[in-house]
Design an enzyme around this catalytic site. Structure first.
Site, PDB file in Angstrom:
ATOM      1  N   HIS A 149      -1.947   2.398   7.536  1.00 12.15           N
ATOM      2  CA  HIS A 149      -1.178   1.327   8.162  1.00 12.15           C
ATOM      3  C   HIS A 149      -1.164   1.472   9.676  1.00 12.15           C
ATOM      4  CE1 HIS A 149       0.322   1.446   4.018  1.00 12.15           C
ATOM      5  NE2 HIS A 149       0.427   0.147   4.172  1.00 12.15           N
TER       6      HIS A 149
ATOM      7  N   GLY B  48       0.833  -1.196   0.000  1.00 14.70           N
ATOM      8  CA  GLY B  48       0.000   0.000   0.000  1.00 14.70           C
ATOM      9  C   GLY B  48       0.867   1.244   0.000  1.00 14.70           C
ATOM     10  N   CYS B  49       0.290   2.345   0.403  1.00 12.13           N
ATOM     11  CA  CYS B  49       0.981   3.636   0.421  1.00 12.13           C
ATOM     12  C   CYS B  49       2.304   3.530   1.174  1.00 12.13           C
ATOM     13  CB  CYS B  49       0.080   4.675   1.072  1.00 12.13           C
ATOM     14  SG  CYS B  49       0.839   6.283   1.272  1.00 12.13           S
ATOM     15  N   PHE B  50       3.371   3.988   0.544  1.00 11.46           N
ATOM     16  CA  PHE B  50       4.686   3.832   1.162  1.00 11.46           C
ATOM     17  C   PHE B  50       4.908   4.699   2.387  1.00 11.46           C
ATOM     18  CE2 PHE B  50       6.481   5.982  -2.981  1.00 11.46           C
ATOM     19  CZ  PHE B  50       5.887   7.206  -2.690  1.00 11.46           C
ATOM     20  N   TRP B  51       4.146   5.780   2.558  1.00 14.29           N
ATOM     21  CA  TRP B  51       4.342   6.655   3.719  1.00 14.29           C
ATOM     22  C   TRP B  51       4.124   5.912   5.037  1.00 14.29           C
ATOM     23  CZ3 TRP B  51       0.542  10.903   1.707  1.00 14.29           C
ATOM     24  CH2 TRP B  51       1.114  11.589   0.622  1.00 14.29           C
TER      25      TRP B  51
END
EC number: 1.8.4.11
Length: 163
Positions: free
Chosen positions: A155, A12-15
């Site tokens: 996350h 998912g979103c890397f942040w």
């Protein structure tokens, strides 16, 4: 530093992935970027087929690839195809970028543990892809949630260990 290893994952979103992994025991460095796609020098606006991934540098004397994957499966939903909450598309797939046969073996074993646990509503759809090249993301994406503490993330730790 020569004894350190690298692992390449996408969930998912890397942040959000970077924010959680940066503080894990044994992880010495994190970098977000693009991996597994079609073009060279991908950017946030142009990364066809690439996942939003993370490069983890870790000390194998303090953590293992198995422990990294255990945590990976605790902080994102590996049972949703190309999606994490509101983020949808191939960029947000669950993937492990395999560097050698030992990593493949460990990944397959951990996936079996996760599936056997039945903690997720479906089976793991994480792809095991051969590592090719990791392209670091633009500077504004590195350490994003440190600089923007109220920024978007999907996350969080959902379970205890699978091991």
């Amino acid at each position: 530093m020569e004894s350190y290893k690298k692992a390449y994952i996408a969930g998912g979103c890397f942040w959000g992935m970077e924010d959680l992994f940066r503080v894990q025991p044994g992880v010495t460095d994190t970098e977000v970027g693009y991996i597994g796609g079609e073009n060279e020098k991908p950017t946030y606006r142009n990364h066809p087929g690439h996942a939003e991934g993370i490069e983890l540098t870790y000390d194998p004397a303090k953590t293992s690839f198995r422990e990294i994957l255990d945590y990976f499966y605790r902080v994102h939903d590996p049972s949703t195809m190309n999606r994490q909450r509101n983020d949808r598309g191939l960029s947000y797939r669950s993937a492990i970028f395999i560097q050698d046969e030992e990593e493949r073996k460990v990944a397959e074993e951990v996936i079996q543990l996760v599936n056997d646990s039945k903690r997720w509503s479906g089976k793991v759809v994480t792809t095991l892809e051969s590592f090719s090249k990791f392209w670091p993301a633009e500077p504004e994406h590195q350490d994003y949630l440190l600089r923007n503490p109220n920024g978007y993330t999907c996350h969080f730790e959902r379970f205890g260990t699978f091991l």
